[in-house]
Design a protein around this motif. Structure first.
Motif, PDB file in Angstrom:
ATOM      1  N   CYS A   5       1.001  -1.318   0.231  1.00 49.30           N
ATOM      2  CA  CYS A   5      -0.058   0.139  -0.126  1.00 49.30           C
ATOM      3  C   CYS A   5       0.806   1.153  -0.054  1.00 49.30           C
ATOM      4  CB  CYS A   5      -1.019  -0.067   1.396  1.00 49.30           C
ATOM      5  SG  CYS A   5      -1.784  -1.433   1.599  1.00 49.30           S
ATOM      6  N   PHE A   6       0.567   2.298  -0.635  1.00 50.24           N
ATOM      7  CA  PHE A   6       1.617   3.399  -0.981  1.00 50.24           C
ATOM      8  C   PHE A   6       0.735   4.711  -1.043  1.00 50.24           C
ATOM      9  CE2 PHE A   6       5.183   5.654  -1.748  1.00 50.24           C
ATOM     10  CZ  PHE A   6       4.931   6.681  -2.683  1.00 50.24           C
ATOM     11  N   GLU A   7       1.157   5.694  -0.371  1.00 52.44           N
ATOM     12  CA  GLU A   7       0.466   6.989  -0.553  1.00 52.44           C
ATOM     13  C   GLU A   7       1.626   8.011  -0.378  1.00 52.44           C
ATOM     14  OE1 GLU A   7      -1.945   8.376  -1.524  1.00 52.44           O
ATOM     15  OE2 GLU A   7      -3.589   7.098  -1.198  1.00 52.44           O
ATOM     16  N   GLU A   8       1.953   9.117  -1.130  1.00 58.87           N
ATOM     17  CA  GLU A   8       2.904   9.818  -1.021  1.00 58.87           C
ATOM     18  C   GLU A   8       2.850  10.738   0.125  1.00 58.87           C
ATOM     19  OE1 GLU A   8       3.826  12.042  -4.644  1.00 58.87           O
ATOM     20  OE2 GLU A   8       3.970  10.366  -5.790  1.00 58.87           O
ATOM     21  N   GLU A   9       1.613  10.888   0.709  1.00 58.88           N
ATOM     22  CA  GLU A   9       1.646  11.848   2.039  1.00 58.88           C
ATOM     23  C   GLU A   9       0.763  11.193   2.891  1.00 58.88           C
ATOM     24  OE1 GLU A   9      -0.293  15.676   0.666  1.00 58.88           O
ATOM     25  OE2 GLU A   9       1.610  16.044  -0.476  1.00 58.88           O
ATOM     26  N   ASP A  10       1.043  11.488   4.372  1.00 60.95           N
ATOM     27  CA  ASP A  10       0.037  11.012   5.368  1.00 60.95           C
ATOM     28  C   ASP A  10      -1.327  11.309   4.902  1.00 60.95           C
ATOM     29  OD1 ASP A  10       2.318   9.912   6.723  1.00 60.95           O
ATOM     30  OD2 ASP A  10       2.606  11.688   8.087  1.00 60.95           O
ATOM     31  N   ILE A  11      -2.145  10.177   5.438  1.00 62.94           N
ATOM     32  CA  ILE A  11      -3.727  10.354   5.057  1.00 62.94           C
ATOM     33  C   ILE A  11      -4.508   9.914   6.403  1.00 62.94           C
ATOM     34  CG2 ILE A  11      -3.597  10.024   2.619  1.00 62.94           C
ATOM     35  CD1 ILE A  11      -4.627   7.297   3.160  1.00 62.94           C
ATOM     36  N   SER A  12      -5.572  10.595   6.651  1.00 56.89           N
ATOM     37  CA  SER A  12      -6.495  10.353   7.669  1.00 56.89           C
ATOM     38  C   SER A  12      -7.706   9.602   7.505  1.00 56.89           C
ATOM     39  CB  SER A  12      -6.334  11.722   8.497  1.00 56.89           C
ATOM     40  OG  SER A  12      -7.235  12.390   7.979  1.00 56.89           O
ATOM     41  N   ASN A  13      -8.254   9.917   6.322  1.00 59.96           N
ATOM     42  CA  ASN A  13      -9.682   9.180   5.768  1.00 59.96           C
ATOM     43  C   ASN A  13     -10.593   9.854   6.818  1.00 59.96           C
ATOM     44  OD1 ASN A  13      -9.214   7.729   3.523  1.00 59.96           O
ATOM     45  ND2 ASN A  13      -8.351   6.135   4.919  1.00 59.96           N
ATOM     46  N   GLY A  14     -10.630  11.005   7.450  1.00 58.18           N
ATOM     47  CA  GLY A  14     -11.317  11.611   8.240  1.00 58.18           C
ATOM     48  C   GLY A  14     -11.284  11.169   9.746  1.00 58.18           C
ATOM     49  N   LEU A  15     -10.430  10.128   9.920  1.00 54.49           N
ATOM     50  CA  LEU A  15     -10.158   9.611  11.339  1.00 54.49           C
ATOM     51  C   LEU A  15      -9.737  10.604  12.368  1.00 54.49           C
ATOM     52  CD1 LEU A  15      -9.074   6.374  10.106  1.00 54.49           C
ATOM     53  CD2 LEU A  15     -11.439   6.622  11.238  1.00 54.49           C
ATOM     54  N   GLU A  16     -10.143  10.840  13.341  1.00 51.49           N
ATOM     55  CA  GLU A  16      -9.282  11.617  14.462  1.00 51.49           C
ATOM     56  C   GLU A  16      -8.899  10.831  15.547  1.00 51.49           C
ATOM     57  OE1 GLU A  16     -11.809  14.951  15.694  1.00 51.49           O
ATOM     58  OE2 GLU A  16     -11.868  15.736  13.325  1.00 51.49           O
ATOM     59  N   LEU A  17      -7.735  10.209  15.220  1.00 48.97           N
ATOM     60  CA  LEU A  17      -7.137   9.506  16.495  1.00 48.97           C
ATOM     61  C   LEU A  17      -6.490  10.029  17.698  1.00 48.97           C
ATOM     62  CD1 LEU A  17      -5.830   6.535  14.361  1.00 48.97           C
ATOM     63  CD2 LEU A  17      -8.354   7.034  15.254  1.00 48.97           C
ATOM     64  N   ASN A  18      -6.618   9.638  18.622  1.00 52.74           N
ATOM     65  CA  ASN A  18      -5.884  10.227  19.878  1.00 52.74           C
ATOM     66  C   ASN A  18      -4.754   9.623  20.199  1.00 52.74           C
ATOM     67  OD1 ASN A  18      -5.449  11.980  22.119  1.00 52.74           O
ATOM     68  ND2 ASN A  18      -6.569  10.902  23.293  1.00 52.74           N
ATOM     69  N   LEU A  19      -3.635   9.673  19.405  1.00 52.87           N
ATOM     70  CA  LEU A  19      -2.406   8.705  19.630  1.00 52.87           C
ATOM     71  C   LEU A  19      -1.561   9.702  20.183  1.00 52.87           C
ATOM     72  CD1 LEU A  19      -2.152   7.497  15.920  1.00 52.87           C
ATOM     73  CD2 LEU A  19      -3.447   6.408  17.844  1.00 52.87           C
ATOM     74  N   VAL A  20      -0.906   8.871  21.079  1.00 52.84           N
ATOM     75  CA  VAL A  20       0.500   9.515  21.779  1.00 52.84           C
ATOM     76  C   VAL A  20       1.736   9.376  20.876  1.00 52.84           C
ATOM     77  CG1 VAL A  20       1.986   9.216  23.874  1.00 52.84           C
ATOM     78  CG2 VAL A  20      -0.383   9.029  23.936  1.00 52.84           C
ATOM     79  N   ALA A  21       1.950   8.185  20.226  1.00 52.31           N
ATOM     80  CA  ALA A  21       3.007   7.930  19.249  1.00 52.31           C
ATOM     81  C   ALA A  21       3.322   9.143  18.347  1.00 52.31           C
ATOM     82  CB  ALA A  21       2.873   6.493  18.741  1.00 52.31           C
ATOM     83  N   GLU A  22       4.613   9.237  18.111  1.00 52.10           N
ATOM     84  CA  GLU A  22       4.772  10.142  16.863  1.00 52.10           C
ATOM     85  C   GLU A  22       4.505   9.618  15.555  1.00 52.10           C
ATOM     86  OE1 GLU A  22       8.813  12.108  17.275  1.00 52.10           O
ATOM     87  OE2 GLU A  22       8.741  12.246  19.480  1.00 52.10           O
ATOM     88  N   ALA A  23       4.526   8.476  15.441  1.00 51.92           N
ATOM     89  CA  ALA A  23       4.356   7.955  14.030  1.00 51.92           C
ATOM     90  C   ALA A  23       3.366   6.705  14.107  1.00 51.92           C
ATOM     91  CB  ALA A  23       5.442   7.694  13.327  1.00 51.92           C
ATOM     92  N   ALA A  24       2.534   6.334  13.259  1.00 50.80           N
ATOM     93  CA  ALA A  24       1.622   5.283  13.271  1.00 50.80           C
ATOM     94  C   ALA A  24       1.077   5.025  11.638  1.00 50.80           C
ATOM     95  CB  ALA A  24       0.353   5.587  14.032  1.00 50.80           C
ATOM     96  N   GLY A  25       0.677   3.655  11.604  1.00 53.77           N
ATOM     97  CA  GLY A  25       0.015   3.461  10.143  1.00 53.77           C
ATOM     98  C   GLY A  25      -0.860   2.217  10.337  1.00 53.77           C
ATOM     99  N   CYS A  26      -1.778   2.358   9.496  1.00 54.10           N
ATOM    100  CA  CYS A  26      -2.766   1.140   9.122  1.00 54.10           C
ATOM    101  C   CYS A  26      -2.886   0.830   7.768  1.00 54.10           C
ATOM    102  CB  CYS A  26      -4.311   1.480   9.892  1.00 54.10           C
ATOM    103  SG  CYS A  26      -5.311   0.174   9.684  1.00 54.10           S
ATOM    104  N   TYR A  27      -2.600  -0.398   7.296  1.00 54.88           N
ATOM    105  CA  TYR A  27      -2.565  -0.771   5.935  1.00 54.88           C
ATOM    106  C   TYR A  27      -3.399  -1.947   5.707  1.00 54.88           C
ATOM    107  CZ  TYR A  27       1.659   1.978   6.570  1.00 54.88           C
ATOM    108  OH  TYR A  27       2.742   2.807   6.630  1.00 54.88           O
ATOM    109  N   ASN A  28      -4.462  -1.775   4.797  1.00 57.72           N
ATOM    110  CA  ASN A  28      -5.433  -3.063   4.625  1.00 57.72           C
ATOM    111  C   ASN A  28      -4.775  -3.888   3.343  1.00 57.72           C
ATOM    112  OD1 ASN A  28      -7.397  -4.651   3.476  1.00 57.72           O
ATOM    113  ND2 ASN A  28      -8.944  -3.333   3.864  1.00 57.72           N
ATOM    114  N   ILE A  29      -3.905  -4.942   4.066  1.00 53.71           N
ATOM    115  CA  ILE A  29      -3.267  -5.693   3.043  1.00 53.71           C
ATOM    116  C   ILE A  29      -4.309  -6.532   1.993  1.00 53.71           C
ATOM    117  CG2 ILE A  29      -1.586  -7.733   2.856  1.00 53.71           C
ATOM    118  CD1 ILE A  29      -0.599  -4.835   4.088  1.00 53.71           C
ATOM    119  N   THR A  30      -5.311  -7.102   2.597  1.00 49.95           N
ATOM    120  CA  THR A  30      -6.159  -7.653   1.583  1.00 49.95           C
ATOM    121  C   THR A  30      -6.941  -6.803   0.421  1.00 49.95           C
ATOM    122  OG1 THR A  30      -6.879  -9.034   3.400  1.00 49.95           O
ATOM    123  CG2 THR A  30      -8.241  -9.261   1.770  1.00 49.95           C
TER     124      THR A  30
END
Length: 329
Positions: A64-89
């Protein structure tokens, strides 16, 4: 366990494809390195290397690839500096945060160590430990406690590396495969480039801190994705418990019992309902913070890779990961 292994082998098939596999040409999956404007530095990557990666488009038909970070309208309350979620299927990027930022990978490094060792090493080759703890003297470093003269196969060392996250096992693996750490690390960096992880530069096989040892969360995703194409690594990464039986310098039997460092596997942390954690790798150092990348399956049977980098505690690491797992439901 048999059901888990069968499921993981399915991931292997899913990621490698079948004989009738078609090349996906969507720009979502195949980056144009002429316009590859991302936050980590790529100035040290030769133009020829970038052209070689871009030309080998088949490398990207299962990521899965995107040139820029995306959120799909999700507002997550993450403490971490970086995170990702990829749908492999479905081959979709669901959420990313700073995944192209240069970061210290800590023990997630060991995914690339496993990938490299499996490609270049003989799993049945027996290695004799050359010095206590394989020369690692850093206070607090995770160790299996190998002693000079202990004899283990490369296969056993890989289990010790991935399940116990033994840093001494990483050094032993490097020496077993390449004769010395420096030569093995050169192979690691070669393999990273080959799969498109151009923001990665390793200086050791374990991930203990070195300012010149770095990667990006996206690159670590690429590496885990590549690991799941190999049946042995699928089995290795899914293990929750391991008993290592070997012999010391005098031929006396020794046994090491170990539990996975992944707290989902140990039962100390619980994923969201109807989410099955299939495998992955933890990592923590003072510079890298708390890191975790995993593959999981939701109730519909879809496979996801989710990652969290540089969280500030184990509790926040797993609460951040649960937020990502929740959106994969």
């Amino acid at each position: 366990m048999k059901k888990l292994v069968i499921c993981l082998i399915f991931i292997c098939v899913l990621l490698t494809g079948c004989e009738s596999k078609q090349l996906i040409t969507s720009s979502l999956f195949i980056p144009d390195f002429n316009d590859y404007d991302i936050s980590y530095e790529v100035s040290d990557i030769a133009a020829a290397d970038k052209e070689n990666i871009a030309n080998n488009m088949f490398l990207y038909e299962d990521i899965c690839f995107e040139e820029e970070d995306i959120s799909n309208g999700l507002e997550l309350n993450l403490v971490a500096e970086a995170a990702g979620c990829y749908n492999i299927t479905d081959r979709e990027v669901i959420y990313t945060k700073n995944v192209y930022a240069r970061m210290y990978p800590a023990s997630t490094t060991k995914l690339l160590t496993c990938l490299t060792a499996t490609k270049y090493g003989d799993l049945d080759k027996v290695y004799e430990i050359s010095e206590d703890n394989c020369g690692i003297t850093i206070k607090g470093a995770q160790l299996c406690g190998f002693m000079k003269g202990d004899r283990l196969s490369l296969r056993q060392l890989l289990y010790c590396l991935m399940i116990h996250s033994g840093n001494d096992a990483a050094v032993a693996i490097a020496n077993c495969v390449s004769g010395d750490v420096k030569s093995f690390v050169e192979l690691m960096n070669k393999e990273a480039k080959a799969i498109g992880a151009i923001g990665t530069h390793m200086t050791n096989p374990h991930g203990l801190h070195d300012p010149n040892h770095y990667s990006t969360p996206y690159d670590i995703y690429l590496i885990l994705n590549e690991c799941f194409k190999h049946e042995f690594l699928v089995e290795l990464i899914s293990q929750r418990h391991y008993v290592c039986e070997f012999k010391d310098i005098n031929g006396n039997p020794k046994t090491l019992e170990m539990e996975a460092t992944n707290l989902y596997f140990s039962g100390k942390k619980t994923p969201p309902e109807n989410i099955t954690v299939l495998g992955g790798k933890t990592g923590v150092t003072s510079a890298a913070g708390y890191c975790l990348i995993i593959a999981s399956r939701n109730e519909e049977g879809k496979i996801f890779i989710t990652e969290v980098f540089k969280s500030d505690s184990y509790d926040h690491l797993y609460s951040d990961m649960n937020e990502l797992l929740y959106i994969s439901k």
